[in-house]
Design a protein around this motif. Structure first.
Motif: not given
Length: 260
Positions: A167-190, A164-165
């Motif tokens: 969090s992103v607040p609603p105000g940086v979107f057009n239109p603002p969503p009603k929820v907060n957002s999150g940025v994640i990174r997935l890397k394929r394991n072996n 989990y990298l």
């Protein structure tokens, strides 16, 4: 160029904060040396601008014909790498012709479906960096024993290392969503293949969390519990108490009596 209007029925919330777009683009690492990158739902290209600066062999896919027309005008050099399609219904293994990474601001209403498709294509999708509803992002990255831990947590963590990298607040979107957002990174394991019947593994995980308050003893009855396993203490646990390896172990034990 005339701007694209966000469409509610497509769950579009266009990112307008350039610094966040830049941070998402920087988070794509080229894991396992992969240079092909697919952006899902580019909209008007706010994230795309930064991805293009990263030297990727970049493809864009969007279901919105208005966005596609806009992107063709903005990025004429990309040509047929701008694809009007439903990612969920398209075969990108043939389009990308080999391993590829994924980036994007996923529509919240279909983000789980996107991840189930990624699971189906786990042998060619090497990395995913995406923004989605914060609670879903937290769920995917959650460890066992956490109330957020669920089906997607186990299935994705079986094949990917997840972070989990930010969090992103609603105000940086057009239109603002009603929820907060999150940025994640997935890397394929072996893990090329789990040490159990993978089809049964998926079913065991889904069955276990289907009635997550019940013990696994009750959840697994319909799969048939082998006689020698009836007193196994693992069955007294609940699904949220098991990590990936414990689910693999449970699946191996249940295989003895399973008839697919």
């Amino acid at each position: 160029m005339e701007k694209v209007k966000p469409k509610k029925h497509l769950g579009q919330h266009f990112l307008v904060d350039l610094s966040i777009a830049e941070n998402i683009a920087k988070a794509v690492t080229g894991h396992l040396g992969v240079k092909k990158l697919l952006e899902i739902g580019p909209g008007m290209g706010v994230l795309t601008d930064f991805l293009l600066n990263g030297g990727w062999d970049l493809y864009l896919v969007d279901i919105d014909s208005e966005s596609i027309q806009y992107l063709h005008k903005k990025y004429p050099d990309l040509g047929d790498k701008i694809i009007e399609a439903d990612y969920l219904k398209s075969d990108f293994s043939t389009i990308m012709k080999g391993p590829y990474a994924i980036a994007g601001n996923f529509p919240y209403n279909i983000s789980s479906q996107i991840f189930f498709k990624i699971l189906d294509e786990r042998n060619i999708v090497t990395e995913v960096v995406c923004m989605l509803q914060k609670e879903v992002a937290q769920r995917i990255a959650s460890p066992k024993g956490n109330k957020d831990y669920g089906i997607l947590s186990v299935l994705l963590q079986a094949y990917y290392d997840i972070e989990y990298l930010f969090s992103v607040p609603p105000g940086v979107f057009n239109p603002p969503p009603k929820v907060n957002s999150g940025v994640i990174r997935l890397k394929r394991n072996n893990v090329e293949k789990l040490d159990c019947d993978e089809k049964l593994f998926f079913r065991v995980v889904k069955q276990g969390f289907g009635t997550r308050r019940k013990t696994l003893r009750n959840c697994m009855k319909s799969l048939g519990i082998p006689e020698e396993m009836k007193e196994d203490p693992i069955l007294d646990k609940r699904a949220e108490q098991l990590d990936v390896q414990e689910f693999v172990m449970l699946t191996k034990k249940l295989q003895k009596s399973w008839n697919p």
